[in-house]
Design a protein around this motif. Structure first.
Motif, PDB file in Angstrom:
ATOM      1  N   ARG A  87       0.826  -1.215   0.000  1.00 22.57           N
ATOM      2  CA  ARG A  87       0.000   0.000   0.000  1.00 22.57           C
ATOM      3  C   ARG A  87       0.859   1.263   0.000  1.00 22.57           C
ATOM      4  N   GLU A  91       0.405   3.839  -3.030  1.00 20.54           N
ATOM      5  CA  GLU A  91      -0.099   5.173  -2.713  1.00 20.54           C
ATOM      6  C   GLU A  91       0.927   6.279  -2.978  1.00 20.54           C
ATOM      7  N   ASN A  92       2.194   5.899  -3.190  1.00 19.93           N
ATOM      8  CA  ASN A  92       3.229   6.924  -3.286  1.00 19.93           C
ATOM      9  C   ASN A  92       4.051   6.923  -4.563  1.00 19.93           C
TER      10      ASN A  92
END
Length: 193
Positions: A87, A91-92
């Motif tokens: 995640r 997400e980054n």
């Protein structure tokens, strides 16, 4: 040297994040187009959280360097931590960087020898303490313990500038694999003398 406890997660994480920010492999793998690095701490924190309960994360007496060892037969992280790491990446990082990271993880996994060994997952020196041999002494102390246990060790060097330091500790290069971008990772093995 002392063994890290759960109270040291933040310290261990910060040292790793600072040490690997400009690493030829990890710096490239974690690079964002906007140049920000705020995702480095949550990324590396999961490595610290996964390894500290195994009792083999060691800090130099002045906390200037950290060695993250994974004992034989142990996993670097729990399944839940691996999911959280995924995640953090999704997400980054942009989709191309996400794919590169997943491929990199697969290459690291494939490089691990089947023979039982202690695995030096991460060796990091806080940038303010580099050049003093602190990490080398930390590993030297750890290797003395593994030698007494009759346990060989394995690592992957993500920075060619460090390969000679590992060779001085008795490691021999066993191969290489591609990192991200131009990065090359050397696999290294050390038998019990």
């Amino acid at each position: 040297m002392r063994t890290a406890t759960p109270a040291d997660v933040g310290l261990v994480t910060e040292t790793i994040a600072l040490a690997f920010a400009a690493d030829p492999v990890w710096g490239a793998a974690l690079a964002r187009s906007d140049g920000s690095t705020d995702h480095h701490i949550p990324f590396w924190r999961l490595f610290a959280e996964g390894a500290i309960p195994l009792g083999a994360v060691h800090l130099a007496d002045d906390d200037a360097a950290v060695a993250v060892w994974i004992p034989p037969g142990e996993d670097e992280m729990t399944e839940e931590q691996v999911d959280r790491l995924g995640r953090v990446v999704s997400e980054n990082l942009d989709p191309v960087a996400q794919e590169a990271m997943l491929a990199l993880w697969d290459r690291f996994e494939a490089a691990r020898p089947a023979q039982p060994h202690a695995y030096l997952s991460i060796l990091a020196t806080h940038p303010g303490h580099r050049g003093r041999g602190i990490a080398q002494q930390l590993v030297r102390d750890d290797l003395a313990q593994f030698d007494r246990q009759g346990l060989p060790t394995h690592l992957e060097s993500t920075n060619p500038a460090n390969d000679h330091r590992y060779e001085r500790l008795g490691y021999a290069k066993t191969g290489t694999f591609a990192g991200v971008g131009d990065g090359v990772i050397a696999t290294m093995w050390r038998d019990v003398p």
